[in-house]
Write an enzyme that holds these catalytic residues in place. Structure first.
Site, PDB file in Angstrom:
ATOM      1  N   CYS A   1      26.689  32.848  40.196  1.00  0.00           N
ATOM      2  CA  CYS A   1      27.591  33.130  39.068  1.00  0.00           C
ATOM      3  C   CYS A   1      26.840  33.345  37.766  1.00  0.00           C
ATOM      4  CB  CYS A   1      28.583  31.989  38.901  1.00  0.00           C
ATOM      5  SG  CYS A   1      29.753  32.264  37.567  1.00  0.00           S
TER       6      CYS A   1
ATOM      7  N   CYS B   1      42.833  36.233  31.891  1.00  0.00           N
ATOM      8  CA  CYS B   1      41.873  35.277  32.423  1.00  0.00           C
ATOM      9  C   CYS B   1      41.161  34.658  31.223  1.00  0.00           C
ATOM     10  CB  CYS B   1      40.887  36.016  33.332  1.00  0.00           C
ATOM     11  SG  CYS B   1      39.514  35.022  33.920  1.00  0.00           S
TER      12      CYS B   1
ATOM     13  N   GLU C   1      34.546  34.889  26.242  1.00  0.00           N
ATOM     14  CA  GLU C   1      35.245  36.108  26.629  1.00  0.00           C
ATOM     15  C   GLU C   1      36.559  35.798  27.340  1.00  0.00           C
ATOM     16  OE1 GLU C   1      31.756  39.362  27.331  1.00  0.00           O
ATOM     17  OE2 GLU C   1      31.955  37.881  28.897  1.00  0.00           O
TER      18      GLU C   1
ATOM     19  N   LEU D   1      35.821  27.958  47.063  1.00  0.00           N
ATOM     20  CA  LEU D   1      35.270  27.329  48.273  1.00  0.00           C
ATOM     21  C   LEU D   1      33.911  27.951  48.633  1.00  0.00           C
ATOM     22  CD1 LEU D   1      36.161  25.156  50.304  1.00  0.00           C
ATOM     23  CD2 LEU D   1      37.033  27.010  51.755  1.00  0.00           C
TER      24      LEU D   1
END
Ligand code: SAH
Length: 338
Positions: A114, A100, A87, A210
């Site tokens: 995630c 992106c 994607e 981070l």
């Protein structure tokens, strides 16, 4: 395929084939400025040359199979040669169109929060498969893309060579001419590649995911921290900033009761003190399959205020695309789930 090659590599191809170097520039203009999709349309190049090109370096793009559209954001589903899917997301900002892109099919980094990482890496994308995500989206919106972030599916520094080749191709003034200052690569912290990136002669932005202000917590939510612990990572980033004189971005998602307290904010400020950087606070996007929750707005503002007070440059990321599951950490191919 042709989109895998930088102009330099294409020049070498022509020289190796007893042709002229500038042929590469001609081909680049056809591909990236006129955006043609068939060699026969390259009217200023000999037929035999084009036939050979078509054999050696066919014109192939990732195949657009679905678009979901929301207000300022579109999500694109692409099919690849081996029937895998990836994607990309287009965001319309006041400063331009930003895409992106994905860099791998699946991801091996295993960050606990995630969605994209729930599926193990199948393979790296080639530079051409990343380049043609940009071309396909431009064709869809009929506008120029001005900004690129390598923040889709995959860990770009786990596919370093192809991602850098991609950057060179889209940055090429005879190609898409996307300024390197408008390109950002985000990594979860693969130290040897950050080092290599420091020596790269391009002004590409670096972002670091981070997400925790100390190594214990970071190891809990990001397994990569076991291989490349926070202290070493911070040392490498300081070297990068010194060497390149560039500002680095830290991404920090706020997970309710995990990394979002005042103590965490103060610890983060201390960790970043003196580094030329800015912090992008990301409200966590909840997904069906993962238990973490988004911090409430009050907590997010409090976190923000503490960093501000400590003189850290900080912004809260503008939210895009959560309605169509196109936001950070939500990309994956629903198709493959079935
Ligand atoms: N692998 C690279 C590139 C992905 S960038 C990296 O880790 O930097 C995608 C960003 O979105 C990363 O900072 C990632 O940690 C963050 N992210 C992942 N899941 C998220 C979620 N559910 N909500 C918000 N951000 C998320």
């Amino acid at each position: 395929m042709i989109y895998d090659l930088t102009r330099e590599e294409l020049e070498k191809y022509f020289l190796d084939n007893n042709d002229k170097k500038f042929r590469a520039e001609q081909v680049f203009k056809w591909l990236y400025q006129k955006k043609i999709k068939k060699y026969e349309e390259m009217t200023d190049i000999k037929k035999e040359t084009l036939e050979k090109l078509n054999n050696d370096l066919p014109i192939e793009r990732v195949k657009l199979v679905n678009v979901e559209r929301d207000k300022d954001v579109n999500k694109y589903l692409f099919k690849l040669k081996d029937n895998e899917h990836i994607e990309a997301v287009l965001m319309r900002h006041d400063y331009g169109n930003s895409i992106c892109v994905s860099s791998q099919i699946g991801c091996n980094m295993g960050c606990k929060f995630c969605e994209s990482g729930r599926r193990k890496k199948i393979r790296n994308l080639t530079s051409g498969e990343i380049v043609t995500q940009v071309l396909e989206v431009e064709e869809d919106i009929k506008e120029r893309i001005t900004h690129v972030v390598v923040m889709g599916i995959g860990e770009p520094f786990d596919n370093y060579d192809e991602v850098i080749r991609f950057c060179k191709i889209i940055n090429d003034p005879k190609g898409l001419a996307i300024g390197s200052r408008h390109i950002t690569i985000s990594t979860c912290g693969i130290i040897p590649k950050i080092r290599e990136f420091s020596d790269l002669d391009m002004q590409i932005n670096l972002a670091i995911s981070l997400h925790a202000p100390n190594t214990e917590l970071r190891s809990k939510i990001m397994p990569i921290n076991k291989a490349y612990p926070l202290n070493d990572l911070m040392k490498e980033i300081k070297k990068y900033v010194e060497k390149t004189n560039r500002r680095v971005t830290f991404e920090y998602i706020l997970l309710k009761n995990v990394n979002d307290t005042e103590i965490h904010a103060k610890e983060l400020a201390k960790l970043l003190r003196g580094i030329n950087c800015y912090v992008n606070l990301i409200p966590y996007n909840e997904t069906e399959n993962i238990e973490y929750e988004r911090s409430n707005m009050f907590q997010i503002m409090k976190f923000y205020d503490i960093l501000k007070k400590e003189n850290i440059n900080v912004t809260i990321r503008k939210e895009f695309g959560s309605k169509i599951s196109a936001a950070c950490g939500q990309l994956r191919s629903k198709k493959e789930e079935k």
